[in-house]
Design a protein around this motif. Structure first.
Motif, short mmCIF file in Angstrom:
data_model
loop_
_atom_site.label_atom_id
_atom_site.label_comp_id
_atom_site.label_asym_id
_atom_site.label_seq_id
_atom_site.Cartn_x
_atom_site.Cartn_y
_atom_site.Cartn_z
N THR A 205 -32.80 -7.26 26.83
CA THR A 205 -31.66 -7.50 26.44
C THR A 205 -31.74 -7.49 24.62
O THR A 205 -30.79 -7.41 23.98
CB THR A 205 -31.03 -8.92 26.69
N ARG A 452 -27.57 -16.84 22.48
CA ARG A 452 -26.55 -15.82 22.05
C ARG A 452 -26.74 -15.47 20.66
O ARG A 452 -26.33 -14.39 20.28
CB ARG A 452 -25.20 -16.60 22.36
N ALA A 453 -27.16 -16.40 19.73
CA ALA A 453 -27.04 -15.99 18.40
C ALA A 453 -27.95 -14.91 18.13
O ALA A 453 -28.08 -14.00 17.37
CB ALA A 453 -27.49 -17.31 17.38
N LYS A 455 -29.19 -12.94 20.30
CA LYS A 455 -28.70 -11.58 21.03
C LYS A 455 -27.90 -11.12 20.11
O LYS A 455 -28.01 -9.73 19.82
CB LYS A 455 -28.13 -11.86 22.20
N ARG A 456 -26.88 -11.51 19.50
CA ARG A 456 -26.04 -10.68 18.49
C ARG A 456 -26.68 -10.67 17.13
O ARG A 456 -26.15 -9.58 16.75
CB ARG A 456 -24.90 -12.01 18.20
N ALA A 457 -27.52 -11.21 16.79
CA ALA A 457 -28.36 -10.50 15.75
C ALA A 457 -28.95 -9.28 15.86
O ALA A 457 -28.98 -8.34 14.93
CB ALA A 457 -29.31 -11.79 15.05
N ASP A 459 -28.73 -7.48 18.54
CA ASP A 459 -28.04 -6.32 19.31
C ASP A 459 -26.47 -6.69 19.27
O ASP A 459 -25.95 -6.86 20.06
CB ASP A 459 -28.28 -6.42 20.67
N PRO A 460 -25.88 -6.34 17.97
CA PRO A 460 -24.56 -6.86 17.58
C PRO A 460 -23.52 -6.00 18.45
O PRO A 460 -22.43 -6.83 18.76
CB PRO A 460 -24.29 -6.52 16.05
N ASN A 461 -23.66 -4.86 18.87
CA ASN A 461 -22.82 -4.34 19.70
C ASN A 461 -22.76 -4.25 21.18
O ASN A 461 -22.32 -3.67 21.96
CB ASN A 461 -22.64 -2.70 19.23
N GLY A 462 -24.11 -5.18 21.55
CA GLY A 462 -24.20 -5.54 23.16
C GLY A 462 -24.59 -4.39 23.88
O GLY A 462 -24.11 -4.06 24.89
N GLU A 473 -19.54 -13.96 27.28
CA GLU A 473 -18.90 -15.02 26.55
C GLU A 473 -17.43 -15.05 27.02
O GLU A 473 -16.77 -14.22 27.18
CB GLU A 473 -19.01 -14.61 25.05
#
Ligand code: FAD
Ligand code: MLT
Ligand code: ZN
Length: 478
Positions: A205, A452-453, A455-457, A459-462, A473
């Protein structure tokens, strides 16, 4: 999508893009046959630089990237989601990342491509008089990258710890295609966040792992394997505790319940270990300590003070040892041949194992009661519950045959029971797609927010393994 395939073919060569739907379906179905998804194609890059280009190309097309090693994972993490996502995801297989460097005898380390199998690492280590600390029955297919991504455990976790303890460095490609990590193998370092350890257990991930520097251990050939008939998990756990303090090299402590032993014998024709049956069995492997001591004397000395059950078989030669291990090693295959099981990989504190197993049948029956039976129902439509696993580290594998494989109620009920006993809903297989809804039962809201933070940092576009590990989410207020 045609442009994406052309772009990927330009990176790896068109022969390394698999787009035939039947072939793709094989990669998009997991080992258990319980989880399957949809993908545009499978891409097989051969180097870190090709992985980087592949990830950049997928990002440019907005196509999710599903990392896949040996596809032996048991929680649906190595395959795409079953929904018809647009654009469809790309399965990035590491099967061509198979470079394996020489064993560095000074550091006892080796550098391996993410697609190298655990069996190959073990053989390579053995040829240098060393051993790799992670071993599991899927060794011929499970890969370095997959075992790092799941922080795999296995039969020697009690001795060497899980995969995390063996990782001395790695190289990985982030969601934007950038390459991070080090393979220097240096163990000293105090310069901030440790990316290798962050990526271990991240289940594809956060990044695609392309190479790893692995720490090997001194070879510890077994002096003996004990196979004991016990009154059940509580006695097996107690004996394991005694063995841990009485012998200096406990390499493995594995449990099989009576149902598991019956099934493995039924499927593979193995003989009964004892004339009478027991509620459960403990397999313990003890290492030979270095020195001139005779192995038989050593074992007598080590175990003389232990209250071993009357039905205890002891093997000290390679053939006898392999014969006793067969009951444990062939179990997963035997269950898979009997049907598609509900597999719950739980960790429970040693002191709670007896209570957990005592409540298990009732919990399974209550959860299964309202369900349609699957084609592999136990006799009289009662679910068949098999419990085995790495009792030495409190890791039990609960397998339930019978209830419809598409339904998750039995799985959730058993995971809740583990959590209620202070355990974990995933001990070594990871969270995958199967267990995302249960994470909050054992991780705090603060921990989930931090995850989650991260992951967002990164892989910002998931794009990397969306839907794996973290639950989707929910919008505020929903
Ligand atoms: P895959 O199944 O391909 O992938 C697993 C996860 O890792 C997925 O989320 C995937 O996206 C991710 N991933 C794979 N490669 C990469 C990469 N290069 N970079 C980033 N992410 C990646 N597990 C145990 O822990 N202990 C056991 O004792 C054990 N015994 C098993 C016995 C059998 C017979 C079988 C079939 C399975 C067993 N497993 C066991 C489960 C499985 O083998 C492990 O989870 C293993 O770590 C998966 O490795 P893999 O290469 O097959 O990974
Ligand atoms: C094992 O210990 O054999 C595995 O983790 C596989 C399984 O749970 O079936
Ligand atoms: Zn296991």
């Amino acid at each position: 999508m045609r442009n994406l395939l052309a772009d990927l073919g330009g990176i790896t060569g068109p022969g390394h893009i698999l787009a035939d739907p039947d072939v793709v379906a094989g990669y998009a179905t997991d080992w258990t046959r319980r989880y399957a998804g949809h993908a545009a194609c499978v891409v097989l890059p051969s180097s870190t630089s090709q992985v980087s280009d592949v990830v950049r190309a997928c990002a440019a097309h907005g196509a999710p990237v599903i990392s896949q090693g040996g596809n032996t994972g048991l929680v649906g993490g190595s395959i795409p989601s079953p929904s018809a996502d647009e654009p469809p995801p790309v399965i990035l297989s590491t099967r061509r990342l198979t470079g394996l460097g020489p064993v560095d005898r000074g550091s006892g380390q080796v550098t391996a491509g993410a697609g190298v199998t655990i069996a190959r690492i073990a053989a390579d280590a053995a040829s240098a008089g060393l051993r790799y600390g992670v071993d599991l029955a899927s060794r011929d297919s499970a890969t370095v990258g997959g075992t790092i991504a799941t922080n795999a455990g296995g039969i020697h976790t009690i001795r060497y710890g899980p995969t995390r303890f063996q990782v001395a460095g790695l190289t990985a490609v982030l969601a934007d295609g950038s390459v991070v990590g080090t393979l220097s193998g240096r163990t000293a370092g105090s310069t901030g966040y440790d990316l290798a350890h962050l990526l271990t257990g991240s289940e594809g991930t956060l990044a695609v792992i392309t190479e790893a520097r692995l720490q090997l251990r001194p070879a510890e050939p077994p002096a003996a394997v004990l196979f004991c008939g016990t009154a059940g998990i509580a006695e097996a756990a107690e004996l394991t505790g005694l063995l841990k303090t009485a012998v200096s090299g406990l390499l493995a402590a594995e449990y099989i319940d009576a149902e598991g032993l019956a099934l493995v014998r039924e499927m593979s024709g193995l003989p009964a270990p004892f004339p009478s049956q027991h509620p459960g069995y403990l397999l313990a492997e003890i290492a030979r300590t270095p020195g001139p001591q005779d192995a038989a004397d050593y074992l007598v000395e080590q175990t003389a003070r232990l209250p071993l059950p009357a039905d205890t078989a002891i093997a000290q030669d390679a053939r006898g040892i392999a014969a006793l291990w067969a009951y444990r090693e062939r179990l997963t295959e035997a269950i898979a041949r009997a049907g598609i099981p509900h597999k719950i990989d739980a960790a429970v504190p040693a002191s709670e194992l007896g209570a957990f197993c005592g409540e298990l049948d009732g919990v399974v029956r209550a959860a299964a009661g309202s369900l349609r039976a699957g084609p592999e129902s136990g006799s009289g439509d009662q679910p068949r519950v098999i419990v085995f696993g790495h009792v030495g580290v409190g890791n039990l594998h609960v397998n339930v045959l019978g209830p419809d494989p598409a339904d998750m109620q039995v799985d959730a009920a058993v995971a809740r029971l583990a959590a209620a006993h202070g355990g974990s809903v995933a001990a070594e297989h990871g969270v995958g797609r199967a267990k995302t809804d249960w994470l909050a039962w054992t991780r705090s809201p603060g921990e989930l927010a931090a995850m989650r933070a991260i992951k967002r940092a990164l892989d910002p576009n998931g794009l990397l393994n969306p839907g794996v590990l973290l639950p989707p989410e929910t919008a505020p207020g929903s």
